[in-house]
Design a protein around this motif. Structure first.
Motif, PDB file in Angstrom:
ATOM      1  N   ILE A   8       0.993  -1.306   0.370  1.00 54.35           N
ATOM      2  CA  ILE A   8      -0.079  -0.227   0.436  1.00 54.35           C
ATOM      3  C   ILE A   8       0.781   1.092  -0.319  1.00 54.35           C
ATOM      4  O   ILE A   8       0.417   2.000  -0.519  1.00 54.35           O
ATOM      5  N   ASN A   9       1.750   0.645   0.865  1.00 53.05           N
ATOM      6  CA  ASN A   9       3.162   2.178   0.866  1.00 53.05           C
ATOM      7  C   ASN A   9       3.636   2.787  -0.379  1.00 53.05           C
ATOM      8  O   ASN A   9       3.687   4.100  -0.711  1.00 53.05           O
ATOM      9  N   GLN A  10       3.415   1.842  -1.314  1.00 52.31           N
ATOM     10  CA  GLN A  10       3.896   1.860  -2.974  1.00 52.31           C
ATOM     11  C   GLN A  10       2.155   2.803  -3.909  1.00 52.31           C
ATOM     12  O   GLN A  10       3.331   3.313  -4.835  1.00 52.31           O
ATOM     13  N   LEU A  11       1.509   2.443  -3.451  1.00 56.08           N
ATOM     14  CA  LEU A  11       0.185   3.060  -4.258  1.00 56.08           C
ATOM     15  C   LEU A  11      -0.178   4.553  -3.791  1.00 56.08           C
ATOM     16  O   LEU A  11       0.425   5.009  -3.199  1.00 56.08           O
ATOM     17  N   LYS A  12      -0.171   5.302  -4.688  1.00 59.25           N
ATOM     18  CA  LYS A  12      -0.223   6.897  -5.832  1.00 59.25           C
ATOM     19  C   LYS A  12      -1.284   7.638  -4.794  1.00 59.25           C
ATOM     20  O   LYS A  12      -2.090   6.827  -5.138  1.00 59.25           O
ATOM     21  N   PHE A  13      -1.634   7.263  -3.090  1.00 59.03           N
ATOM     22  CA  PHE A  13      -3.770   8.104  -3.182  1.00 59.03           C
ATOM     23  C   PHE A  13      -2.971  10.184  -3.673  1.00 59.03           C
ATOM     24  O   PHE A  13      -2.171  10.842  -2.726  1.00 59.03           O
ATOM     25  N   LYS A  14      -4.620  10.576  -4.404  1.00 53.92           N
ATOM     26  CA  LYS A  14      -5.034  11.626  -4.556  1.00 53.92           C
ATOM     27  C   LYS A  14      -4.465  12.718  -3.132  1.00 53.92           C
ATOM     28  O   LYS A  14      -4.767  12.354  -2.472  1.00 53.92           O
ATOM     29  N   LYS A  15      -4.283  13.844  -3.255  1.00 50.42           N
ATOM     30  CA  LYS A  15      -3.530  14.150  -2.449  1.00 50.42           C
ATOM     31  C   LYS A  15      -2.652  13.410  -1.295  1.00 50.42           C
ATOM     32  O   LYS A  15      -2.589  14.744  -0.484  1.00 50.42           O
ATOM     33  N   CYS A  16      -2.799  12.744  -1.695  1.00 50.07           N
ATOM     34  CA  CYS A  16      -1.660  12.461   0.049  1.00 50.07           C
ATOM     35  C   CYS A  16      -0.123  11.607  -1.016  1.00 50.07           C
ATOM     36  O   CYS A  16       0.184  10.617  -0.397  1.00 50.07           O
ATOM     37  N   GLU A  17       0.218  12.539  -2.129  1.00 52.11           N
ATOM     38  CA  GLU A  17       1.610  12.336  -2.111  1.00 52.11           C
ATOM     39  C   GLU A  17       2.404  12.287  -1.239  1.00 52.11           C
ATOM     40  O   GLU A  17       3.206  13.225  -0.042  1.00 52.11           O
ATOM     41  N   ASN A 102     -18.064  18.577  17.649  1.00 51.85           N
ATOM     42  CA  ASN A 102     -18.445  20.188  17.620  1.00 51.85           C
ATOM     43  C   ASN A 102     -19.149  19.966  16.579  1.00 51.85           C
ATOM     44  O   ASN A 102     -18.116  20.019  15.280  1.00 51.85           O
ATOM     45  N   LEU A 103     -20.102  20.551  16.028  1.00 49.42           N
ATOM     46  CA  LEU A 103     -20.201  21.164  14.170  1.00 49.42           C
ATOM     47  C   LEU A 103     -19.550  21.583  13.415  1.00 49.42           C
ATOM     48  O   LEU A 103     -19.663  22.333  14.031  1.00 49.42           O
ATOM     49  N   SER A 104     -19.469  21.894  12.079  1.00 44.16           N
ATOM     50  CA  SER A 104     -18.955  21.648  11.125  1.00 44.16           C
ATOM     51  C   SER A 104     -18.647  21.179  10.072  1.00 44.16           C
ATOM     52  O   SER A 104     -18.377  20.115   8.938  1.00 44.16           O
ATOM     53  N   LEU A 105     -18.739  22.282   9.035  1.00 45.03           N
ATOM     54  CA  LEU A 105     -18.639  21.804   6.880  1.00 45.03           C
ATOM     55  C   LEU A 105     -17.497  21.657   6.828  1.00 45.03           C
ATOM     56  O   LEU A 105     -17.555  21.653   5.805  1.00 45.03           O
ATOM     57  N   THR A 106     -16.538  21.650   7.798  1.00 43.14           N
ATOM     58  CA  THR A 106     -14.903  21.569   7.513  1.00 43.14           C
ATOM     59  C   THR A 106     -15.002  21.296   5.782  1.00 43.14           C
ATOM     60  O   THR A 106     -14.180  20.610   5.094  1.00 43.14           O
ATOM     61  N   ASN A 107     -15.152  20.180   6.342  1.00 42.22           N
ATOM     62  CA  ASN A 107     -14.450  18.283   6.242  1.00 42.22           C
ATOM     63  C   ASN A 107     -15.340  18.322   4.450  1.00 42.22           C
ATOM     64  O   ASN A 107     -14.794  16.757   4.354  1.00 42.22           O
ATOM     65  N   LEU A 108     -16.289  18.828   4.878  1.00 37.55           N
ATOM     66  CA  LEU A 108     -17.154  17.947   3.144  1.00 37.55           C
ATOM     67  C   LEU A 108     -16.693  18.821   1.924  1.00 37.55           C
ATOM     68  O   LEU A 108     -16.682  17.348   0.528  1.00 37.55           O
ATOM     69  N   LYS A 109     -15.968  19.240   2.131  1.00 40.73           N
ATOM     70  CA  LYS A 109     -15.733  19.651   0.685  1.00 40.73           C
ATOM     71  C   LYS A 109     -13.977  18.335   0.228  1.00 40.73           C
ATOM     72  O   LYS A 109     -13.707  18.296  -0.544  1.00 40.73           O
ATOM     73  N   TYR A 110     -14.097  17.979   1.454  1.00 40.28           N
ATOM     74  CA  TYR A 110     -12.869  16.617   0.628  1.00 40.28           C
ATOM     75  C   TYR A 110     -13.845  14.993   0.442  1.00 40.28           C
ATOM     76  O   TYR A 110     -12.612  14.223   0.457  1.00 40.28           O
ATOM     77  N   LEU A 111     -14.903  15.057   0.521  1.00 42.51           N
ATOM     78  CA  LEU A 111     -15.653  13.693   0.358  1.00 42.51           C
ATOM     79  C   LEU A 111     -15.345  13.091  -0.725  1.00 42.51           C
ATOM     80  O   LEU A 111     -15.431  11.751  -0.735  1.00 42.51           O
ATOM     81  N   TYR A 112     -14.740  13.949  -1.691  1.00 38.66           N
ATOM     82  CA  TYR A 112     -14.889  13.547  -2.616  1.00 38.66           C
ATOM     83  C   TYR A 112     -13.754  12.776  -3.130  1.00 38.66           C
ATOM     84  O   TYR A 112     -13.049  11.952  -4.051  1.00 38.66           O
ATOM     85  N   LEU A 113     -12.325  12.668  -2.697  1.00 40.86           N
ATOM     86  CA  LEU A 113     -11.282  12.348  -2.048  1.00 40.86           C
ATOM     87  C   LEU A 113     -11.308  10.959  -1.625  1.00 40.86           C
ATOM     88  O   LEU A 113     -10.815  10.221  -2.726  1.00 40.86           O
ATOM     89  N   LEU A 114     -12.722  10.207  -1.401  1.00 43.13           N
ATOM     90  CA  LEU A 114     -12.924   8.913  -0.891  1.00 43.13           C
ATOM     91  C   LEU A 114     -13.343   7.989  -2.417  1.00 43.13           C
ATOM     92  O   LEU A 114     -12.537   6.652  -2.436  1.00 43.13           O
ATOM     93  N   PHE A 115     -13.812   8.989  -3.774  1.00 44.00           N
ATOM     94  CA  PHE A 115     -13.655   7.809  -4.919  1.00 44.00           C
ATOM     95  C   PHE A 115     -12.662   7.369  -5.053  1.00 44.00           C
ATOM     96  O   PHE A 115     -12.143   6.177  -5.919  1.00 44.00           O
ATOM     97  N   PHE A 116     -11.421   8.212  -5.627  1.00 42.51           N
ATOM     98  CA  PHE A 116      -9.653   7.984  -5.779  1.00 42.51           C
ATOM     99  C   PHE A 116      -9.334   7.191  -5.426  1.00 42.51           C
ATOM    100  O   PHE A 116      -9.120   6.485  -5.627  1.00 42.51           O
ATOM    101  N   TRP A 117     -10.135   7.460  -3.043  1.00 43.58           N
ATOM    102  CA  TRP A 117      -8.520   6.332  -2.823  1.00 43.58           C
ATOM    103  C   TRP A 117      -9.759   5.058  -2.729  1.00 43.58           C
ATOM    104  O   TRP A 117      -8.454   3.956  -2.668  1.00 43.58           O
ATOM    105  N   ASN A 118     -10.280   4.676  -2.704  1.00 39.45           N
ATOM    106  CA  ASN A 118     -11.389   3.740  -2.632  1.00 39.45           C
ATOM    107  C   ASN A 118     -10.743   2.042  -4.347  1.00 39.45           C
ATOM    108  O   ASN A 118     -10.392   2.251  -3.504  1.00 39.45           O
TER     109      ASN A 118
END
Length: 416
Positions: A8-17, A102-118
């Protein structure tokens, strides 16, 4: 060994270069997860991680050193107290603590990354449940880091050091890798004992520049595991306010207490320990006390407990020190409380379930037992003469002197 992590260390994950994702997922990969639990992980990502934040940020002085108590430990108050004690020495720092949700909407913008990571992770992890659990872990680490980074930028602080509680846990591992990539100095504490037979990873894959170890025993183990960090012996965070060790001897054995293992350890270890100690206490007319691990559920053990022998059962309602005051001898299997107990002159014996010696504490075969007969011999030894044994155990597994001062001196050498 560690094949899946390395692949898994050899794989390239989007935004986690340039981040070793396999190392971040090491402990997550050990967990089993079915299809249904995978959907629960997806729900957790969306309803919890994506819509909430848990961090408090407190800046002192110019904020030279970040002290991070990450979401990897948010449910453990005992660890939080130990961490707060150590970081109380930092006068010029940024205390970042994961505590209240605490409620926060900060991380919503990163949900799209799950499709690439999956898609990427599917190359190595075919099972849906396990893959979703890994994605949940990675998403937590990723969003924690970028939330805190954004907060530091908005507050115009530029730290040069990062202190974490344990740099092989998922969130901390992500942070240490990111900070090292920008040539910040990194430091990790030692929150527990790492048996080389089952968890050499904690030393071998430590990525910090400095590893503040709790004893000579841990330094020896770190060396055996080829730990790359510079080790400094300072004592356990849990013993931060401990008085200097004083071994007096003359021990009694009327009251025997047991410290239970975590629920993540084999259930059979706790059951076997309870059964054998109960049998011994009943045969020799001893009182027995039980201290549950914070993760234990008493209901899981009630049918095995003989209340004609067991005087009381405690959980988080009593401290380890207060529990020690109730007993004469403590029985431990894997708990790192072993070190604390011997440091306050409380004789400790190690229970080993037949065929399952994890060798959590090296060079301790002379205080291990598997059955009632072996336990009886050790108890008699404690009653007769155990002072020299206690002196040896403390010299190896603990440190002499004032632990607060040892942390102060270590921080000064590091530049904190």
């Amino acid at each position: 060994m560690y094949d899946i992590e390395n692949r898994i260390n050899q794989l390239k994950f989007k935004k986690c270069e340039n981040i070793l994702i396999g190392d971040i997922l090491h402990y997550t990969l050990k967990e089993t997860r079915n299809f249904r639990e995978g959907f629960k992980d997806i729900a957790y990502i969306i309803l919890k991680t994506a819509l909430h934040q848990t961090y408090n940020i407190d800046i002192k002085g110019s904020g030279k050193t970040i002290a991070l108590f990450s979401s990897s430990y948010r449910e453990r108050d005992d660890h939080f107290i130990a961490f707060k004690n150590v970081t109380s020495l930092i006068s010029n720092g940024i205390l970042i603590e994961s505590r209240k949700e605490n409620l926060s909407l900060t991380n919503l913008k990163y949900l799209y990354l799950l499709f690439f990571w999956n898609s990427t992770l599917k190359k190595e992890i075919k099972k849906f449940g396990k893959r979703m659990h890994c994605l949940r872990c990675l998403f937590q680490a990723f969003t924690d880091y970028y939330y805190i980074e954004s907060q530091l930028i908005s507050k115009h602080v530029q730290p040069v050091n990062l202190l974490v509680y344990c740099d092989v846990m998922p969130v901390d591992c992500f942070f240490v890798q990111k900070f090292k990539s920008t040539e910040h100095q990194t430091i990790t504490l030692q929150h527990g004992t790492f048996a080389l037979s089952v968890n050499s990873w904690a030393y071998e894959r430590s990525k910090s520049d400095f590893f503040l170890v709790d004893s000579r025993a841990s330094e020896t183990d770190a060396r055996k595991a080829n730990c790359k960090a510079k080790t400094m012996i300072v004592g356990s965070p849990f013993q931060f306010n401990r008085k200097p060790i004083s071994i007096l001897g003359r021990y009694k054995s009327n009251k025997i207490g047991i410290i239970m293992n975590s629920s993540t350890d084999p259930y059979e270890d706790n059951i076997s320990m309870i059964n054998i100690i109960q049998k011994y206490c009943k045969e020799h007319h001893k009182e027995m006390y039980i201290k549950l691990h914070p993760s234990n559920n008493l209901e899981d053990y009630k049918k095995n407990i003989d209340y004609t022998v067991v005087s009381n059962i405690y959980s988080s309602d009593i401290s380890i020190e207060d529990f020690a005051n109730l007993i004469d001898i403590v029985i431990i299997s894997k708990s790192t409380v072993f070190k604390t107990m011997i440091s306050i002159d409380k004789p400790a014996l190690l229970f080993v379930r037949e065929g399952y010696d994890y060798n959590m504490f090296s060079n301790t075969d002379n205080i291990k037992f598997k059955n009632v007969c072996q336990l009886d011999k050790l108890v008699k030894k404690i009653e007769n003469d155990f002072k020299s044994e206690m002196q040896y155990l403390n010299a190896y597994f603990n440190v002499d002197g004032n632990i607060r001062e040892k942390y102060q001196n270590a921080f000064k050498k590091i530049g904190i």
